[in-house]
Design a protein around this motif. Sequence first.
Motif, PDB file in Angstrom:
ATOM      1  N   ASN A   1     -57.958 -32.298  25.827  1.00  0.00           N
ATOM      2  CA  ASN A   1     -59.385 -32.147  25.524  1.00  0.00           C
ATOM      3  C   ASN A   1     -60.237 -32.020  26.775  1.00  0.00           C
ATOM      4  N   THR A   2     -59.814 -32.642  27.877  1.00  0.00           N
ATOM      5  CA  THR A   2     -60.654 -32.675  29.078  1.00  0.00           C
ATOM      6  C   THR A   2     -60.018 -31.975  30.271  1.00  0.00           C
ATOM      7  N   LEU A   3     -58.941 -31.242  30.056  1.00  0.00           N
ATOM      8  CA  LEU A   3     -58.245 -30.579  31.161  1.00  0.00           C
ATOM      9  C   LEU A   3     -57.738 -29.230  30.697  1.00  0.00           C
ATOM     10  N   ASN A   4     -57.978 -28.212  31.530  1.00  0.00           N
ATOM     11  CA  ASN A   4     -57.508 -26.877  31.187  1.00  0.00           C
ATOM     12  C   ASN A   4     -57.438 -26.028  32.450  1.00  0.00           C
ATOM     13  N   VAL A   5     -56.741 -24.921  32.367  1.00  0.00           N
ATOM     14  CA  VAL A   5     -56.640 -23.978  33.480  1.00  0.00           C
ATOM     15  C   VAL A   5     -57.945 -23.203  33.588  1.00  0.00           C
ATOM     16  N   ALA A   6     -58.410 -22.993  34.810  1.00  0.00           N
ATOM     17  CA  ALA A   6     -59.669 -22.287  35.037  1.00  0.00           C
ATOM     18  C   ALA A   6     -59.564 -20.823  34.624  1.00  0.00           C
ATOM     19  N   ASN A   7     -60.642 -20.327  34.068  1.00  0.00           N
ATOM     20  CA  ASN A   7     -60.789 -18.893  33.826  1.00  0.00           C
ATOM     21  C   ASN A   7     -61.356 -18.299  35.106  1.00  0.00           C
ATOM     22  N   ARG A   8     -60.533 -17.582  35.864  1.00  0.00           N
ATOM     23  CA  ARG A   8     -60.972 -17.017  37.148  1.00  0.00           C
ATOM     24  C   ARG A   8     -61.587 -15.637  36.943  1.00  0.00           C
ATOM     25  N   THR A   9     -62.778 -15.457  37.477  1.00  0.00           N
ATOM     26  CA  THR A   9     -63.453 -14.174  37.302  1.00  0.00           C
ATOM     27  C   THR A   9     -62.799 -13.097  38.155  1.00  0.00           C
ATOM     28  N   ARG A  10     -62.844 -11.882  37.669  1.00  0.00           N
ATOM     29  CA  ARG A  10     -62.389 -10.715  38.430  1.00  0.00           C
ATOM     30  C   ARG A  10     -63.540  -9.719  38.602  1.00  0.00           C
ATOM     31  N   ARG A  11     -64.731 -10.147  38.229  1.00  0.00           N
ATOM     32  CA  ARG A  11     -65.897  -9.268  38.296  1.00  0.00           C
ATOM     33  C   ARG A  11     -66.824  -9.658  39.435  1.00  0.00           C
ATOM     34  N   ILE A  12     -67.641  -8.712  39.853  1.00  0.00           N
ATOM     35  CA  ILE A  12     -68.667  -8.984  40.861  1.00  0.00           C
ATOM     36  C   ILE A  12     -69.755  -9.840  40.233  1.00  0.00           C
ATOM     37  N   VAL A  13     -70.148 -10.883  40.932  1.00  0.00           N
ATOM     38  CA  VAL A  13     -71.236 -11.733  40.453  1.00  0.00           C
ATOM     39  C   VAL A  13     -72.531 -11.202  41.063  1.00  0.00           C
ATOM     40  N   PRO A  14     -73.491 -10.776  40.244  1.00  0.00           N
ATOM     41  CA  PRO A  14     -74.710 -10.156  40.793  1.00  0.00           C
ATOM     42  C   PRO A  14     -75.651 -11.173  41.423  1.00  0.00           C
ATOM     43  N   ASN A  15     -76.455 -10.702  42.358  1.00  0.00           N
ATOM     44  CA  ASN A  15     -77.505 -11.542  42.928  1.00  0.00           C
ATOM     45  C   ASN A  15     -78.450 -11.988  41.813  1.00  0.00           C
ATOM     46  N   GLY A  16     -78.886 -13.216  41.887  1.00  0.00           N
ATOM     47  CA  GLY A  16     -79.794 -13.747  40.896  1.00  0.00           C
ATOM     48  C   GLY A  16     -79.108 -14.410  39.716  1.00  0.00           C
TER      49      GLY A  16
ATOM     50  N   CYS B   1     -69.751 -19.475  36.928  1.00  0.00           N
ATOM     51  CA  CYS B   1     -70.775 -18.621  36.332  1.00  0.00           C
ATOM     52  C   CYS B   1     -70.253 -18.174  34.962  1.00  0.00           C
ATOM     53  N   ASP B   2     -71.039 -18.411  33.922  1.00  0.00           N
ATOM     54  CA  ASP B   2     -70.598 -18.108  32.556  1.00  0.00           C
ATOM     55  C   ASP B   2     -69.243 -18.744  32.276  1.00  0.00           C
ATOM     56  N   ARG B   3     -69.081 -19.967  32.780  1.00  0.00           N
ATOM     57  CA  ARG B   3     -67.887 -20.798  32.576  1.00  0.00           C
ATOM     58  C   ARG B   3     -66.641 -20.263  33.265  1.00  0.00           C
ATOM     59  N   ALA B   4     -66.800 -19.268  34.113  1.00  0.00           N
ATOM     60  CA  ALA B   4     -65.664 -18.728  34.868  1.00  0.00           C
ATOM     61  C   ALA B   4     -65.774 -19.172  36.323  1.00  0.00           C
ATOM     62  N   LEU B   5     -64.633 -19.494  36.933  1.00  0.00           N
ATOM     63  CA  LEU B   5     -64.607 -19.913  38.336  1.00  0.00           C
ATOM     64  C   LEU B   5     -64.826 -18.697  39.219  1.00  0.00           C
TER      65      LEU B   5
ATOM     66  N   GLN C   1     -73.295 -22.745  38.051  1.00  0.00           N
ATOM     67  CA  GLN C   1     -73.248 -24.203  38.128  1.00  0.00           C
ATOM     68  C   GLN C   1     -72.167 -24.620  39.119  1.00  0.00           C
ATOM     69  N   TYR C   2     -72.558 -25.517  39.998  1.00  0.00           N
ATOM     70  CA  TYR C   2     -71.619 -26.086  40.971  1.00  0.00           C
ATOM     71  C   TYR C   2     -71.276 -27.500  40.531  1.00  0.00           C
ATOM     72  N   VAL C   3     -70.013 -27.851  40.553  1.00  0.00           N
ATOM     73  CA  VAL C   3     -69.593 -29.158  40.052  1.00  0.00           C
ATOM     74  C   VAL C   3     -68.887 -29.958  41.144  1.00  0.00           C
TER      75      VAL C   3
ATOM     76  N   GLY D   1     -65.275 -32.696  29.328  1.00  0.00           N
ATOM     77  CA  GLY D   1     -64.739 -31.391  28.974  1.00  0.00           C
ATOM     78  C   GLY D   1     -65.571 -30.192  29.362  1.00  0.00           C
ATOM     79  N   GLN D   2     -66.740 -30.392  29.997  1.00  0.00           N
ATOM     80  CA  GLN D   2     -67.556 -29.232  30.363  1.00  0.00           C
ATOM     81  C   GLN D   2     -66.913 -28.430  31.488  1.00  0.00           C
ATOM     82  N   PHE D   3     -66.260 -29.118  32.422  1.00  0.00           N
ATOM     83  CA  PHE D   3     -65.574 -28.440  33.527  1.00  0.00           C
ATOM     84  C   PHE D   3     -64.122 -28.923  33.546  1.00  0.00           C
ATOM     85  N   PRO D   4     -63.327 -28.484  32.588  1.00  0.00           N
ATOM     86  CA  PRO D   4     -61.979 -29.033  32.433  1.00  0.00           C
ATOM     87  C   PRO D   4     -61.021 -28.678  33.565  1.00  0.00           C
ATOM     88  N   ALA D   5     -61.363 -27.693  34.392  1.00  0.00           N
ATOM     89  CA  ALA D   5     -60.475 -27.311  35.487  1.00  0.00           C
ATOM     90  C   ALA D   5     -60.774 -28.077  36.774  1.00  0.00           C
ATOM     91  N   ALA D   6     -61.908 -28.767  36.835  1.00  0.00           N
ATOM     92  CA  ALA D   6     -62.320 -29.446  38.067  1.00  0.00           C
ATOM     93  C   ALA D   6     -61.420 -30.642  38.370  1.00  0.00           C
TER      94      ALA D   6
END
Length: 283
Positions: A141-156, A231-235, A160-162, A42-47
């Motif tokens: 419990n182990t499957l869900n729709v991804a939360n897709r980010t709409r924000r800029i991801v800053p350098n640094g 990043c922060d659980r968002a795709l 997590q890559y799965v 369940g850590q990466f339910p959208a993968a």
Amino acid sequence: MQWIAFVVCLALATGLQVVRAESESEPERAPRLIGGTNSPWGQFPAAVSINTTFNVHCGGAVVDRQHVLTAAQCVFNTNRRMIDPYWIKVHAGDIALAPVGARRQTRHVTQIFVHPEFNFATLENDVAVLRLDRPYELPANTLNVANRTRRIVPNGATCQYVGWGTATAPPTAPVNVLQRFLPMTINDRELCNQATMHAGRIQESMLCAGNTAASNNAAPCNGNAGNGLYCDRALVGILTFGANCGAANNPPVFTQVRFYNNWIDQQFNQTQGRPFGWTPGQV
């Protein structure tokens, strides 16, 4: 009873050896990933794991109850022609490629929607949406729709890559069937675009993350295209190139999901995907 228990254990052991032998007999089709940590349920339910007869292996992410996001390169054969969607299977809700878990939901693909400006040479716009033959059963419990980010991801930023794969680089290494995740830091695009690295190939719609120097403990290898960067659980991205197996000066590069959110949403209501045999560049 003891004899029956012995026979059952022997049969199970033999079955596992057969599965392992089949995996090792086709190393070119083995998904590979160096290092990382086993994912808990369940850590990466959208993968999801995407399997065809044409690619080593691909990953993706659930973006709607009946749609999965992946890399466009994953739906073409070696002649750069789109494969028949019915040859694609998508496994979700399971952290192991084998054996089949009770939580797994397997679907076939009925339509493929590839970004109209996908470029094979540069891998720009390397995104595709797959429509499934039936919706996923949610909530799960182990499957869900991804939360897709709409924000800029800053350098640094630490992300997590799965994906799935082996823990070592040789092509004959036995496949690690468990889903694993790697820590990856977002790199400055200018750093990755140096002449000694990707030489200006990384566009604004892409992200560079992960190892720039040689690494033997955290790197994706062949067979991981389309897998997600979170990043922060968002795709935030899907792997497009730079599956470096730990080599220096070839950091992983991801298609930035935020640039394609509107296009992804539009595909949910499309009635006709790309036809079998279609090639990018054709109208």
